[in-house]
Structure formats: structure tokens, C-alpha cells
Design a protein around this motif. Structure first.
Motif, PDB file in Angstrom:
ATOM      1  N   THR A   1       3.448  -1.204   3.832  1.00 32.19           N
ATOM      2  CA  THR A   1       3.668   0.029   3.081  1.00 32.19           C
ATOM      3  C   THR A   1       5.157   0.226   2.831  1.00 32.19           C
ATOM      4  OG1 THR A   1       3.861   1.420   5.063  1.00 32.19           O
ATOM      5  CG2 THR A   1       1.648   1.116   4.163  1.00 32.19           C
ATOM      6  N   ASN A   2       5.971  -0.737   3.275  1.00 32.77           N
ATOM      7  CA  ASN A   2       7.431  -0.625   3.196  1.00 32.77           C
ATOM      8  C   ASN A   2       8.000  -1.697   2.278  1.00 32.77           C
ATOM      9  OD1 ASN A   2      10.162  -0.270   3.565  1.00 32.77           O
ATOM     10  ND2 ASN A   2      10.179  -0.861   5.721  1.00 32.77           N
ATOM     11  N   GLY A   3       8.371  -1.287   1.063  1.00 27.33           N
ATOM     12  CA  GLY A   3       8.923  -2.231   0.102  1.00 27.33           C
ATOM     13  C   GLY A   3      10.279  -2.775   0.484  1.00 27.33           C
TER      14      GLY A   3
ATOM     15  N   LEU B   1       0.832  -1.189   0.000  1.00 28.33           N
ATOM     16  CA  LEU B   1       0.000   0.000   0.000  1.00 28.33           C
ATOM     17  C   LEU B   1       0.877   1.253   0.000  1.00 28.33           C
ATOM     18  CD1 LEU B   1      -2.585  -1.163   2.695  1.00 28.33           C
ATOM     19  CD2 LEU B   1      -2.772  -1.345   0.202  1.00 28.33           C
ATOM     20  N   ASP B   2       0.267   2.377  -0.326  1.00 24.79           N
ATOM     21  CA  ASP B   2       0.968   3.662  -0.320  1.00 24.79           C
ATOM     22  C   ASP B   2       0.982   4.201   1.105  1.00 24.79           C
ATOM     23  OD1 ASP B   2       1.764   6.355  -0.643  1.00 24.79           O
ATOM     24  OD2 ASP B   2       0.938   6.409  -2.670  1.00 24.79           O
ATOM     25  N   ASP B   3       2.161   4.507   1.635  1.00 25.75           N
ATOM     26  CA  ASP B   3       2.258   4.997   3.008  1.00 25.75           C
ATOM     27  C   ASP B   3       1.536   6.329   3.197  1.00 25.75           C
ATOM     28  OD1 ASP B   3       4.647   5.653   1.288  1.00 25.75           O
ATOM     29  OD2 ASP B   3       4.988   7.086   2.892  1.00 25.75           O
ATOM     30  N   ARG B   4       1.298   7.080   2.113  1.00 25.78           N
ATOM     31  CA  ARG B   4       0.577   8.349   2.231  1.00 25.78           C
ATOM     32  C   ARG B   4      -0.914   8.128   2.420  1.00 25.78           C
ATOM     33  NH1 ARG B   4       2.516  10.732  -3.387  1.00 25.78           N
ATOM     34  NH2 ARG B   4       1.871   8.592  -3.889  1.00 25.78           N
ATOM     35  N   TRP B   5      -1.444   7.100   1.753  1.00 27.05           N
ATOM     36  CA  TRP B   5      -2.877   6.797   1.805  1.00 27.05           C
ATOM     37  C   TRP B   5      -3.071   5.287   1.988  1.00 27.05           C
ATOM     38  CZ3 TRP B   5      -1.335   9.287  -3.051  1.00 27.05           C
ATOM     39  CH2 TRP B   5      -1.273  10.674  -2.939  1.00 27.05           C
ATOM     40  N   PRO B   6      -2.676   4.759   3.139  1.00 26.90           N
ATOM     41  CA  PRO B   6      -2.681   3.299   3.326  1.00 26.90           C
ATOM     42  C   PRO B   6      -4.062   2.669   3.335  1.00 26.90           C
ATOM     43  CG  PRO B   6      -2.224   4.421   5.397  1.00 26.90           C
ATOM     44  CD  PRO B   6      -2.187   5.477   4.327  1.00 26.90           C
TER      45      PRO B   6
ATOM     46  N   ARG C   1      -5.431  -2.351   9.605  1.00 28.92           N
ATOM     47  CA  ARG C   1      -5.540  -3.674  10.220  1.00 28.92           C
ATOM     48  C   ARG C   1      -6.970  -4.001  10.614  1.00 28.92           C
ATOM     49  NH1 ARG C   1      -0.024  -4.968  13.058  1.00 28.92           N
ATOM     50  NH2 ARG C   1       1.325  -3.386  12.143  1.00 28.92           N
ATOM     51  N   TRP C   2      -7.703  -2.989  11.077  1.00 30.70           N
ATOM     52  CA  TRP C   2      -9.064  -3.216  11.519  1.00 30.70           C
ATOM     53  C   TRP C   2     -10.028  -3.485  10.368  1.00 30.70           C
ATOM     54  CZ3 TRP C   2      -9.685   1.310  15.552  1.00 30.70           C
ATOM     55  CH2 TRP C   2      -9.054   0.932  16.747  1.00 30.70           C
ATOM     56  N   ASN C   3      -9.738  -2.931   9.210  1.00 27.85           N
ATOM     57  CA  ASN C   3     -10.714  -2.965   8.118  1.00 27.85           C
ATOM     58  C   ASN C   3     -10.391  -3.920   6.980  1.00 27.85           C
ATOM     59  OD1 ASN C   3     -12.754  -0.749   8.778  1.00 27.85           O
ATOM     60  ND2 ASN C   3     -10.824   0.333   9.055  1.00 27.85           N
ATOM     61  N   ILE C   4      -9.129  -4.258   6.801  1.00 31.01           N
ATOM     62  CA  ILE C   4      -8.787  -5.030   5.626  1.00 31.01           C
ATOM     63  C   ILE C   4      -9.258  -6.478   5.709  1.00 31.01           C
ATOM     64  CG2 ILE C   4      -6.511  -5.875   6.320  1.00 31.01           C
ATOM     65  CD1 ILE C   4      -5.555  -5.069   3.491  1.00 31.01           C
ATOM     66  N   ASP C   5      -9.497  -6.960   6.926  1.00 34.63           N
ATOM     67  CA  ASP C   5      -9.941  -8.349   7.053  1.00 34.63           C
ATOM     68  C   ASP C   5     -11.304  -8.569   6.409  1.00 34.63           C
ATOM     69  OD1 ASP C   5     -11.252  -6.835   8.920  1.00 34.63           O
ATOM     70  OD2 ASP C   5     -11.269  -8.407  10.451  1.00 34.63           O
ATOM     71  N   LYS C   6     -12.057  -7.480   6.207  1.00 32.14           N
ATOM     72  CA  LYS C   6     -13.359  -7.593   5.541  1.00 32.14           C
ATOM     73  C   LYS C   6     -13.204  -7.964   4.069  1.00 32.14           C
ATOM     74  CE  LYS C   6     -15.075  -3.915   8.558  1.00 32.14           C
ATOM     75  NZ  LYS C   6     -15.578  -2.511   8.613  1.00 32.14           N
ATOM     76  N   LEU C   7     -12.010  -7.733   3.511  1.00 28.04           N
ATOM     77  CA  LEU C   7     -11.774  -8.007   2.093  1.00 28.04           C
ATOM     78  C   LEU C   7     -11.108  -9.358   1.865  1.00 28.04           C
ATOM     79  CD1 LEU C   7     -10.232  -4.529   1.155  1.00 28.04           C
ATOM     80  CD2 LEU C   7     -12.635  -5.204   1.075  1.00 28.04           C
ATOM     81  N   VAL C   8     -10.712 -10.010   2.946  1.00 29.71           N
ATOM     82  CA  VAL C   8      -9.918 -11.231   2.822  1.00 29.71           C
ATOM     83  C   VAL C   8     -10.780 -12.462   3.090  1.00 29.71           C
ATOM     84  CG1 VAL C   8      -7.892 -12.465   3.681  1.00 29.71           C
ATOM     85  CG2 VAL C   8      -7.858  -9.969   3.525  1.00 29.71           C
TER      86      VAL C   8
ATOM     87  N   GLU D   1       4.804  -1.088  10.463  1.00 33.40           N
ATOM     88  CA  GLU D   1       4.381   0.308  10.292  1.00 33.40           C
ATOM     89  C   GLU D   1       2.948   0.451   9.791  1.00 33.40           C
ATOM     90  OE1 GLU D   1       4.711  -1.030   6.318  1.00 33.40           O
ATOM     91  OE2 GLU D   1       5.970  -1.414   8.071  1.00 33.40           O
ATOM     92  N   VAL D   2       2.285  -0.660   9.440  1.00 31.97           N
ATOM     93  CA  VAL D   2       0.932  -0.566   8.893  1.00 31.97           C
ATOM     94  C   VAL D   2      -0.027  -0.012   9.947  1.00 31.97           C
ATOM     95  CG1 VAL D   2      -1.011  -1.860   7.943  1.00 31.97           C
ATOM     96  CG2 VAL D   2       1.334  -2.456   7.291  1.00 31.97           C
ATOM     97  N   PRO D   3      -0.772   1.061   9.640  1.00 32.68           N
ATOM     98  CA  PRO D   3      -1.643   1.697  10.639  1.00 32.68           C
ATOM     99  C   PRO D   3      -2.755   0.779  11.133  1.00 32.68           C
ATOM    100  CG  PRO D   3      -1.303   3.127   8.735  1.00 32.68           C
ATOM    101  CD  PRO D   3      -0.770   1.780   8.363  1.00 32.68           C
ATOM    102  N   VAL D   4      -3.199   1.053  12.341  1.00 31.84           N
ATOM    103  CA  VAL D   4      -4.273   0.266  12.948  1.00 31.84           C
ATOM    104  C   VAL D   4      -5.542   0.340  12.104  1.00 31.84           C
ATOM    105  CG1 VAL D   4      -5.783   0.091  14.969  1.00 31.84           C
ATOM    106  CG2 VAL D   4      -3.346   0.528  15.274  1.00 31.84           C
ATOM    107  N   SER D   5      -5.797   1.507  11.498  1.00 30.55           N
ATOM    108  CA  SER D   5      -7.014   1.666  10.685  1.00 30.55           C
ATOM    109  C   SER D   5      -7.063   0.669   9.539  1.00 30.55           C
ATOM    110  CB  SER D   5      -7.103   3.092  10.142  1.00 30.55           C
ATOM    111  OG  SER D   5      -5.945   3.417   9.375  1.00 30.55           O
TER     112      SER D   5
END
Length: 213
Positions: A55-57, A6-11, A37-44, A31-35
Motif C-alpha cells: 500500500t506504500n508507493g 492497494l489503497d491504504d484506506r481500503w486494502p 495476507r490471509w486472503n489474497i493467496d486465493k487469487l494468486v 505495512e500490508v494488513p494481515v487480513s
């Protein structure tokens, strides 16, 4: 495993191509924000080989999965050349001994030099039409802007995005026709009138920057 970069500016902006292609256990780099982590599980989906979100290559886990040949889904905005330029300047000031020792004042001779070299190249371009040479010299001028913005960022004053916002803010005040839907050619006389009016307003309001679009 699938690596989702993801883009660290708009993760929180998930690439469209990730939908329906993510499944299994979720892992995150530190470094992945909590926001996210809380929401992406809905897509998986529950079933799958797993997903590593980062966000860190340069994270070791990301590099290890890439070398192993795992699928990588990358946010398109990570390919933004402006992002690459800002990141390159950040790294230069972090791991370059010369860069880390510079100040606004110490860089002034280089700014003057690069500006002059661009001016000289414009004169040459008028006769030889060498677009690439003109491009290179303009890139050198941009480097100076990036450098000064990074130095300011390190003392928490402002960064390159703030410089861009300042530019837009000034145009909103001095050239309002660029933002109100005007599609006709604006006469020079009107441009000069609005520019002077906007400049006077800035002095009255203490150079406030209007809100973004």
C-alpha cells in the motif's frame, strides 16, 4: 514480478484487473494488513513470476520493481485527488519544518487571509469569468481545512474524513430531503423550516452526528 498497489484506506479491495493476472510467490511490504495476507493467496495462481503486494508507493522494494519495468496494477481509488491532498498535507507536517510547528491558533491569520482572497476573487470572477483563478483560490481555502484536520489528527482527535462525516451528519439532520430520495425542488421556506428544526434537535441531542448512509 507484478506489483499490486492497494489503497491504504481500503486494502482489502482488490482491483478487478488483478484477477487472473497474478501468479507465483507472494511478497508483502511491512505495512500490508494481515487480513490482506490471509486472503489474497486465493487469487494468486501457483505459476508465475511472483507478486509484490503493497500500500506504500514509496517502499524501496516497490520503487525498485517499478524502475525495473515490472508490471504495476494500481487500485483505482489511489488516484483519488482527495487522497493525494490528505497525503500531501501529512507529508508536509512530517518533513516540513514550518508546517510541523504550526497550531490551530497560529494558522488563523492564514485562514482569514485565504477566505478574504477567495471572496475578492469571486467579485473579480463576476466581471472577468476567470474560472481557473477562482479554482486556485478555493484550493487555498481547502488547504487550510486540510491543515487544521491534520493537526487534529496528530493528537488523535479527528481527521479530514471525520470533518467530511461531520458535514454529512449535519446535512442529514438539517436537510433530510437530500437523503430520502426526494427529487423535486424543495421550496426555500421548507428548507429554512427544516434547517431550524434540525439545529434545535442538535442542541437537544448534544450535537450528535447521525450514522452514515
Amino acid at each position: 514480478m507484478t506489483v499490486l498497489l492497494l489503497d491504504d484506506r481500503w486494502p482489502t479491495l482488490i482491483p478487478l484487473e488483478a484477477f487472473g493476472r497474478l501468479g507465483g510467490p507472494l511478497e508483502f511490504t511491512d505495512e500490508v494488513p494481515v487480513s490482506v495476507r490471509w486472503n489474497i493467496d486465493k487469487l494468486v495462481a501457483a505459476e508465475g513470476e511472483g507478486v509484490l503486494v503493497s500500500t506504500n508507493g514509496f517502499d524501496p522494494r516497490v520503487l525498485r520493481r517499478v524502475r525495473a519495468g515490472d508490471e504495476v496494477i494500481v487500485a483505482e481509488s489511489r488516484r483519488d485527488p482527495v487522497r493525494h491532498a490528505v497525503q500531501a498535507m501529512q507529508r508536509a507536517c512530517s518533513i516540513g519544518e514550518w508546517e510541523s510547528g504550526q497550531t490551530h491558533r497560529s494558522l488563523l491569520p492564514y485562514l482569514a487571509e485565504e477566505a478574504q482572497e477567495f471572496a475578492d476573487q469571486v467579485v473579480e470572477w463576476e466581471s472577468d469569468g476567470d474560472e481557473q483563478a477562482l479554482l486556485r483560490e478555493l484550493g487555498d481555502v481547502l488547504l487550510q481545512v486540510l491543515f487544521h484536520a491534520e493537526i487534529a489528527s496528530r493528537r488523535s482527535a479527528f481527521d479530514f474524513a471525520d470533518v467530511a462525516a461531520s458535514f454529512v451528519g449535519k446535512l442529514q439532520v438539517r436537510s433530510p430531503y437530500l437523503f430520502d430520495g426526494t427529487d423535486r425542488v424543495v421550496p426555500v421556506e421548507e428548507q429554512e423550516r427544516l434547517w431550524a428544526l434540525g439545529k434545535a434537535q442538535e442542541k437537544t441531542r448534544g450535537n450528535e452526528i447521525p450514522p452514515g448512509l
